[in-house]
Every structure is written in C-alpha cells, then in structure tokens.
Design an enzyme around this catalytic site. Structure first.
Site, PDB file in Angstrom:
ATOM      1  N   ASP A 342      42.961  12.063   4.194  1.00 60.32           N
ATOM      2  CA  ASP A 342      43.435  13.418   4.443  1.00 60.32           C
ATOM      3  C   ASP A 342      42.746  13.988   5.689  1.00 60.32           C
ATOM      4  OD1 ASP A 342      44.727  15.983   3.532  1.00 60.32           O
ATOM      5  OD2 ASP A 342      42.633  16.596   3.394  1.00 60.32           O
ATOM      6  N   GLU A 378      45.941  10.448   8.116  1.00 60.06           N
ATOM      7  CA  GLU A 378      46.741  11.629   8.408  1.00 60.06           C
ATOM      8  C   GLU A 378      46.202  12.123   9.758  1.00 60.06           C
ATOM      9  OE1 GLU A 378      48.265  15.634   6.175  1.00 60.06           O
ATOM     10  OE2 GLU A 378      46.118  15.254   6.136  1.00 60.06           O
TER      11      GLU A 378
END
Length: 693
Positions: A342, A378
């Site tokens: 993330d 990401e």
C-alpha cells in the site's frame, strides 16, 4: 501485585516473544527509553505482574522467563521523556502492544485513557490514566504448523491471474461458505470450487494484519472495513479467526495452495493506526516515537505523506528491520506467496524525495527469501512527487491506474483513446519498457477495492457515498464511468443489455492485454456497491459481495476468457512487442491495422474520433516458439457501430478462426473467417491463426 515469575537476561534476538520449549524470551527495540517494563496478564485480562527487562544490548531490551508457555498474554510499559517538542512521547501509564506480537487478544476499546495526553488539554499535556483495560494484549504463540506436503504453486508471473478479495466481504453472504467471513470460510470447498472454475491463480487479500477501527468511524457507528490502519505487522487480525488460533490462517493458505492458488497479502507499512499527534498511544508511539515515525522539523508534528496522519520512518535501520522481519515471517512461517505494498511510494522516500534505490528497495532486492515471491507496488502516495508509476525497480510489479482509466474511457466513447488503448494492450511500454523490466510489470485492472465495482462503472455517472457519513465528499470524484442513460438500477431491457455488453468488453480487454491481469472479487457475478466508490467503512451489504442472485453466466464468461488467455501464450509474453523494430521469421511481431486492411498511419492515430482498434500480435523477438499450431492473434476492439473489418492475409495452410465474440453472453465461438468480416457494434473479437483443415 504478587510476583509469580522470575526474569533473567535472555538474548537480544530474535525480537518479539519467542517460545523455545522451556520458556519465553522477550526482546523489544527502543533507542530512547530509559526503562522497559514487561507486563503479564491473567486469563481474565487483569495485569498480574510487572518485570523490568534486565538487559539492554544496543537499543534492544530483553529478558527471559523460564516456564512461561504459549498462550501467555503480555504488553509493555516504556519509561522515558515526555517531550513532544523533542519528538518523545513516553508514558508508562499506557500499555503498549509488542510490534512483533504474533497474536492479539482483540482490538482497542476507544476511551480517553488510550491517549498519552489529556484530550481536554491537548497533546502537550500528560495523561496519568491507565490504558491497560482498553488495549488488546499480545499473546505468546508457537507458530509451528504441520504443513505436510504443502508447496507454493510458484506460478510464473506471466501466467498469473490475480483475484483481489476481502476475507470477510467475499464470503459473508455466501450461502454455503463456512465459517462465513473468516479465513477458513475463504478456503472452504464452495469458494475453492468457484475460484478454480474461474481459473484465477492467486488471491490478493485486503489487509489481514491486525488493524484498528478508527475513532471517527467508531463515533459514527461504522468500522474500518478495509483494514488500512495496522496495529500489528505479524499478527493476523482476530476478527477473521473463528477460534482465535493463528493456525486458521495457515490452514487457509494450505488449502488454497492445494488448489493451485497463491496467496498475496495487501500490506500497510507506510503508516500505522496511531495517526498524528492527536492520535492514541498503542504501540510504536509509546515505545519510541522519534525512531518509528518521520517527524516534522518542529519534532512535535508528523510528516504526512500518506494522508493518514503519520509516516513510518523506513530510513531507520531498526524500523526497516521490523518490516523485513515481518515480510519474511509471512513467507517462511505463514507460507504466503507475495505482497502488494500500500502507498509503496512512501516506502521509497528519502530526505530528497522518492528514490528507486532507497534502502527499502535495496533490502528487498538482496533478500534471498523475498526475491522469490511476488512483489506488487501501489506506485503513489499523497506527498510531493508521490505519483511514481513505472519508476519502481525490478522485480516489482505495479498497479496501473492509467490502464484502468484508458479502458473505461475507450469503451465509454471518449475521444482520442485509440492510441492510449494501443499502449495499454501491449503492456504500457511507455511506463515499463526500461531497465530490463518485462511487460508483466504492469498489473492491469479495470476495478479494485478502491472505487466502483465493474457493475457500478456502467450503472453510475457519479459516486453515492452518503452512507460513509462524509457528505458524499469522499472517494474519487471522476470515475470514468457511465450510467448508460439511467443512474443506478433500471428495468429497461435495452440499457441492461448495453451495460452487460460493456462489462463483457472491459473484461475481454483486460484478459487480452499484455501484462498481469487483476480481477476484483464479485465483478464476475455482477456485484454492486450501489454506487459507493469508497466502501472502506461499509462492513455490511454495501461492502460485501452479494451472492443472492449471482450472474453465473458472467462468471462463465470470465472463465472462458481466462481459459483463452491460458491457451494462447502470445497474450502472456513477458517481452514487449514492437512494430517493425524486431523480427521473428523475418516479420515484425506487432501490426496495427485499419478496418480496411491497410496499416495505421500517423493521421489515423491522431483521429480523435477513432472508435476501432485492430491489432495483430505475434511471438516477440527472442521468445521461444510456444506452440507449433499458433503463429498469431488478430484482435478487434470496436467501441462504435457495426463495422466490416478486413482480416490480415494468411500464410499458406493457415486460416483465421474467430474464437472470442463479446456480442454474445457466451464469448467462445468457432467461426472460420477470411476477407472482410462484420464486427458487431461495441464488441471485442479475437481471431486465432490456425492450420487450415
């Protein structure tokens, strides 16, 4: 308080609470503490003993208790300066979770005592309230598990089809998966049958490391459904355990592996659940705030490149060690097959900004354990210069949001999308064809947990996030979506048919593109979130996959597309294809054709109204021949009205056969073709060059 255990020096490694068969060694990092106290708890949750860790090697405090067994609950109290302007927020009144805890007893109970300061007086004040009644305890565990014949599937990246899913959301409403909403439910027979029928090779799970329900959500009667507020980087979240035993996670992995399916974890190392200076003191802040977090120049406040209030200080060697130890634990002890990071741009930040040679990436790339699993970034955060698509070092793959937006825009009929789609179909070479990176570096997606479901992309022109309690201001404002004439559900058969066709077209585009495809769980059965494009707080029917009336015809369509992709290695090539620049058997490996059979010209590419894209793909230069019976694919992407398309000339003893046609609900066809053929309006056709009978 009655003393029941004696403590000896122990050892500084490994960090955490380690059971050796005769007792437990405790080791915890803090560079700035002056005293570290181990707190033991009884089964009733009461604190029964406090023991100072007697030794300190460098910045690691440690001690050993003979006779202690797995199941023992514990926590820490750290003494040191409470000096926010110097970056220190020690408060021994606060029970702290061990950052290396392998299991937690539950979740924090929101109370003013959780804060290191008095909430009525601000963060410079000092709280004397004991937080122990409201903080989950860490639990000593023996993570040994009888894996039997478990072997990681080790699916090559080029053969991967990823399925992003939420542990609870995927199974909570399923009529046959048990226990619903748990790790074991995700690996139950009905779910394994569904996943293997689709043909996916990996499930990518939204965060399963122990996380916290934000206070602002708690105050609104909501929860942190997605889980992007980590409290423990080693502990499975208790809410997904049926009986509280971490072996349930291991059982899930073993069952998925037995079905040939890998497990990829979405992990959040860029920030923690403690927020900014107004947040609670649960673990890292109380153990060593100045080491665990990147602090602003005034030392009182936090760098906030993540948009969550704090940023983990990956530059600190002991913090980086914690992250690396956590990753290796999930691979070696829990047997997972990869990670999706993330806000991975944050992990590559240094004092001068994002750096693909940052210590985090260097540590990953030299690690013999982590270099053999899948690593997905990401590629952005909210800080300055935070968008870094294409900038990550190998072997990282990256979520490609430009792929998502281009595919949606092309099928919505936006002007000027043909050249953009051409790039996406061939692995987004403009972003990834450098530094020896393969075309599989692009994780292609048209939907993900963050945003509309695919059914909602074709049913809503705007977001409908009222249930989140933020005045419908949260979530993406521009979704590149289209309601096809009616906002939300409709009984109009023409609109329903148009929506269904566009869904099929986007799914076909995804699975016919070079790169690594990722599906969102539920898209294959027509799942909707009623227009909510930010369901992070919707632990209910909005966020859960609806199984009451699944579109199993669409699921069969997806399975057919996945099977077609697996049957045709040209779609899975790691090498980038190049028109005119490379050759196999004296021919280029990529051709862009006009509908009339002529090659595309610069003027054609610049035509903003172009709605048809025709591409012929061959085997990339330097790639071994995969199958003697296959030499090329011809793909047609028509976002406009019906058009006649001239097929490329066939070599001797070969013919074109149409194998995919999205104008029908069943895409699989067997239709030999030659010359000019009709391509239905708004459809994808896939032709295979096969031996003539």
């Amino acid at each position: 308080m009655t003393t029941r255990h004696a403590i000896s020096a122990g050892r500084a490694a490994p960090l955490g609470a380690t059971f050796d068969g005769e007792g437990v060694n405790f080791a915890v990092f803090s560079a700035h503490a002056t005293r570290m106290v181990l707190c033991l708890f009884g089964e009733d949750g009461r604190e029964v003993q406090r023991l100072d860790l007697p030794e300190r090697d460098g910045d690691v405090w440690h001690g050993y208790i003979a006779g202690l067994r797995p199941g023992q609950h514990y926590g820490y109290r750290a003494h040191g300066p409470y000096a926010p302007h110097e970056g220190h927020r020690f408060n021994p009144n606060k029970l702290l979770v061990d950052p290396y805890a392998r299991a937690l007893t539950g979740h924090p109970v929101w109370h003013d005592a959780l804060y290191g300061y008095d909430p009525a007086r601000g963060d410079l004040s000092f709280s004397t309230a004991d937080s122990a009644p409201y903080v989950p305890r860490a639990a000593v565990v023996d993570p040994a598990f009888s894996w039997g014949a478990d072997r990681p599937p080790e699916t090559p990246v080029e053969d991967s089809v990823i399925y992003e899913a939420h542990v609870k959301g995927l199974t909570r409403l399923h009529p046959a998966a048990t226990p619903r909403g748990k790790f074991l439910g995700l690996a139950s027979d009905p779910m394994l049958e569904h996943l293997t029928r689709l043909g996916v090779t990996a499930v990518e799970l939204l965060p399963v490391q122990a996380f916290v329900d934000d206070k602002f959500l708690h105050d609104k009667g909501l929860t942190n459904y997605w889980g992007y507020q980590t409290l423990g980087f080693f502990a499975p979240d208790p809410r997904y355990l049926q009986a509280g035993d971490i072996s349930e996670f291991q059982q899930m992995v073993a069952r998925l592996h037995a079905a040939g399916i890998e497990v990829i974890l979405d992990v959040v190392y860029n920030h923690t659940c403690e927020g900014d200076e107004r947040g609670p003191t649960l673990a890292f802040r109380g153990l060593d705030n100045a080491s665990y977090y990147r602090l602003a120049p005034d030392r009182r406040h936090y760098v906030n490149d993540t948009g969550t209030g704090n940023t983990v200080n990956v530059d600190h060697p002991m913090v980086l060690r914690m992250i690396m130890d956590s990753l290796r634990y999930w691979v070696e002890v829990m047997h997972v097959d990869g990670f999706r990071f993330d806000l991975c741009a944050t992990l590559g930040r240094t004092a001068t900004g994002f750096d693909p040679g940052a210590s985090f990436f260097d540590a990953i790339r030299q690690d013999p354990v982590l270099t053999r699993v899948k690593l997905i970034a990401e590629p952005w955060d909210v800080g300055p210069g935070g968008y870094q698509l294409g900038a990550f070092p190998p072997p990282f793959l990256e979520w490609n949001d430009r792929y998502r937006d281009t595919v949606r825009a092309f099928w919505r009929g936006d002007a000027g999308q043909a050249p953009r789609l051409a790039d996406r179909l061939t692995g987004s070479a403009r972003q990834f064809d450098h530094s020896g990176r393969p075309a599989t570096s692009s994780v292609n997606l048209v939907t993900a947990h963050d945003g509309f479901t695919l059914a909602d992309v074709v049913s809503y022109a705007r977001r409908h996030n009222e249930a989140n309690g933020e005045g419908n201001r949260d979530g993406h404002g521009e979704n590149v979506s289209d309601n096809m004439g009616v906002e939300g559900p409709t009984a109009d058969p023409a609109i329903r048919a148009a929506r269904a066709r566009r869904v099929r077209n986007m799914l076909a585009t995804l699975l016919l593109s070079q790169g690594t495809p990722m599906l969102l769980a539920g898209d294959e059965i027509g799942n909707t979130q009623s227009g909510n494009n930010n369901a992070y707080a919707q632990d209910n029917e909005i966020g859960w996959v609806g199984w009451d009336a699944p579109d199993m015809g669409l699921a069969g369509f997806v399975a057919a597309l996945v099977a077609f992709r697996k049957a045709h290695p040209i779609l899975r090539q790691k090498r980038f294809l190049h028109a005119r620049e490379r050759a196999v058997d004296g021919l280029p490996d990529l051709f862009w054709w006009r509908e009339d059979g002529a090659e595309m010209t610069p003027a054609d590419w610049q035509d903003g109204g172009r709605r048809v894209l025709c591409v012929e793909k061959r085997t990339a230069a330097g790639t071994p021949a995969y199958a003697a019976l296959e030499t090329a694919l011809f793909l047609v992407f028509n976002a406009g009205p019906e058009v006649r398309v001239t097929l490329p000339a066939c070599p001797q003893a070969r013919r074109w056969v149409c194998r995919i046609d999205t104008s029908a609900s069943d895409p699989a066809v067997d239709r030999p073709a030659a010359g000019a053929v009709a391509c239905p309006a708004e459809a994808v056709l896939a032709f295979v060059l096969e031996p003539a009978p």
